[in-house]
Design an enzyme around this catalytic site. Structure first.
Site, PDB file in Angstrom:
ATOM      1  N   LYS A  15     -29.730  11.531   7.838  1.00 23.54           N
ATOM      2  CA  LYS A  15     -29.683  12.988   7.777  1.00 23.54           C
ATOM      3  C   LYS A  15     -29.100  13.475   6.447  1.00 23.54           C
ATOM      4  CE  LYS A  15     -26.960  13.707  11.345  1.00 23.54           C
ATOM      5  NZ  LYS A  15     -26.546  12.361  11.758  1.00 23.54           N
ATOM      6  N   ARG A  90     -22.839  19.368  17.416  1.00 18.82           N
ATOM      7  CA  ARG A  90     -22.853  18.012  17.968  1.00 18.82           C
ATOM      8  C   ARG A  90     -22.689  17.996  19.465  1.00 18.82           C
ATOM      9  NH1 ARG A  90     -20.339  13.441  14.138  1.00 18.82           N
ATOM     10  NH2 ARG A  90     -21.213  14.299  12.277  1.00 18.82           N
ATOM     11  N   ARG A 133     -23.031   0.887   4.657  1.00 20.49           N
ATOM     12  CA  ARG A 133     -23.106   2.126   3.879  1.00 20.49           C
ATOM     13  C   ARG A 133     -21.963   2.181   2.851  1.00 20.49           C
ATOM     14  NH1 ARG A 133     -23.696   7.853   6.808  1.00 20.49           N
ATOM     15  NH2 ARG A 133     -21.637   7.436   7.651  1.00 20.49           N
ATOM     16  N   ARG A 166     -16.520   4.437   3.782  1.00 15.50           N
ATOM     17  CA  ARG A 166     -15.773   5.403   4.575  1.00 15.50           C
ATOM     18  C   ARG A 166     -14.909   4.679   5.596  1.00 15.50           C
ATOM     19  NH1 ARG A 166     -19.798   9.867   6.719  1.00 15.50           N
ATOM     20  NH2 ARG A 166     -18.605   9.368   8.587  1.00 15.50           N
ATOM     21  N   ARG A 177     -18.412   5.948  17.684  1.00 12.44           N
ATOM     22  CA  ARG A 177     -19.152   7.142  17.272  1.00 12.44           C
ATOM     23  C   ARG A 177     -20.505   7.213  17.976  1.00 12.44           C
ATOM     24  NH1 ARG A 177     -19.057   6.234  11.211  1.00 12.44           N
ATOM     25  NH2 ARG A 177     -20.209   8.150  10.957  1.00 12.44           N
TER      26      ARG A 177
HETATM   27  P1  AMP Z   1     -19.898  12.536   9.905  1.00 14.94           P
HETATM   28  O1  AMP Z   1     -19.496  12.513   8.472  1.00 14.94           O
HETATM   29  O2  AMP Z   1     -20.878  13.642  10.193  1.00 14.94           O
HETATM   30  O3  AMP Z   1     -20.370  11.212  10.430  1.00 14.94           O
HETATM   31  O4  AMP Z   1     -18.576  12.909  10.750  1.00 14.94           O
HETATM   32  C1  AMP Z   1     -17.439  12.075  10.744  1.00 14.94           C
HETATM   33  C2  AMP Z   1     -16.490  12.496  11.857  1.00 14.94           C
HETATM   34  O5  AMP Z   1     -16.089  13.872  11.665  1.00 14.94           O
HETATM   35  C3  AMP Z   1     -17.089  12.459  13.248  1.00 14.94           C
HETATM   36  O6  AMP Z   1     -17.035  11.156  13.832  1.00 14.94           O
HETATM   37  C4  AMP Z   1     -16.190  13.461  13.993  1.00 14.94           C
HETATM   38  O7  AMP Z   1     -14.920  12.879  14.296  1.00 14.94           O
HETATM   39  C5  AMP Z   1     -15.954  14.530  12.929  1.00 14.94           C
HETATM   40  N1  AMP Z   1     -16.984  15.589  12.994  1.00 14.94           N
HETATM   41  C6  AMP Z   1     -17.973  15.850  12.094  1.00 14.94           C
HETATM   42  N2  AMP Z   1     -18.738  16.880  12.487  1.00 14.94           N
HETATM   43  C7  AMP Z   1     -18.213  17.288  13.686  1.00 14.94           C
HETATM   44  C8  AMP Z   1     -18.568  18.294  14.622  1.00 14.94           C
HETATM   45  N3  AMP Z   1     -19.631  19.092  14.443  1.00 14.94           N
HETATM   46  N4  AMP Z   1     -17.799  18.411  15.731  1.00 14.94           N
HETATM   47  C9  AMP Z   1     -16.728  17.628  15.949  1.00 14.94           C
HETATM   48  N5  AMP Z   1     -16.358  16.633  15.135  1.00 14.94           N
HETATM   49  C10 AMP Z   1     -17.089  16.473  13.998  1.00 14.94           C
END
Ligand code: AMP
Length: 221
Positions: A15, A90, A133, A166, A177
């Site tokens: 994405k 989400r 990654r 990360r 996740r």
């Molecule tokens: P990402 O970079 O999108 O994979 O997000 C990393 C982490 O940030 C996720 O595992 C969640 O803990 C938190 N996070 C990101 N976006 C959201 C969201 N829309 N709602 C809640 N937690 C989020």
């Protein structure tokens, strides 16, 4: 053409890469809640301190925190012509909050101006992708040691900065996740389908093919 795009799919489904390309092409901002939250952690804000405990466990940060971050971001001038949401909403609860935020801002509506693109790919393929990654802490370019490696191992092709992993891309957090994704986020597929705004994209193809397919979906509307 629609003005607002929601990119929906499991972690690591591509994405982020496709959002950046589309944001460049349409000259609209790429809004990624994960990065917005990590920036708050880096800046040690009150919000970042709360978010960190959830992110480190692979759990969703509470709605109130994320909704405030998103509302603040969507009210900025650069969102006037549209935007791409990556990683938000989400959960169905977050989608309902987004509907209200969009209505409050009075610019676009979730039902009429939005397209949700679902990135379709098997979870096990993705767990391997996540573990491999790497990203550039300087310019944000994302690599994959298997499918999209940098020319010089561990260094960014664009700015030559040493790449980083990360903190939540280790196997244990990656699996957590996915569990969170299945439980909280996957129901959005039916939610957007029922609303009539869902399109599907095969995400188990090389990045450039995915991009061609994505453009077809977006520009054929
Ligand atoms: P990402 O970079 O999108 O994979 O997000 C990393 C982490 O940030 C996720 O595992 C969640 O803990 C938190 N996070 C990101 N976006 C959201 C969201 N829309 N709602 C809640 N937690 C989020």
């Amino acid at each position: 053409m629609k003005k607002v795009f929601i990119f929906l799919g499991p972690p690591g489904s591509g994405k982020g890469t496709q959002t950046s390309r589309l944001a460049d092409k349409l000259s609209i901002p790429h809004i990624d809640t994960g990065s917005l939250l990590r920036k708050n952690i880096q800046d040690n804000t009150e919000l970042g301190i709360i978010a960190k405990t959830y992110i480190d466990k692979g759990q969703l940060v509470p709605l109130k925190v994320v909704a405030d971050v998103i509302k603040d971001r969507l009210s900025k001038d650069d969102c006037a012509n549209g935007y791409i949401l990556d990683g938000f909403p989400r959960s169905v609860e977050q989608a309902e909050a987004l509907k209200d935020i969009m209505a409050d801002l009075g610019k676009f509506s979730l039902k009429d101006d939005t397209m949700a693109v679902y990135f379709d790919i098997d979870n096990e393929v993705l767990i391997q992708r996540l573990i491999n990654r790497r990203s550039c802490p300087n310019c944000g370019t994302i690599y994959n040691l298997i499918s999209n490696p940098p020319k010089i191992m561990d260094y960014c092709d664009i700015c030559e900065t040493k790449l980083t992993t990360r903190k939540d891309d280790n196997e244990e957090t990656a699996r957590a996740r996915f569990e969170t994704y299945e439980k909280e986020t996957a129901p959005l597929y039916d939610y957007f389908k029922q609303m009539g705004i869902l399109k599907e994209l095969n995400a188990d193809v090389p990045i450039t093919d995915m991009w061609e397919n994505l453009k077809e979906i977006i520009f054929e509307e």
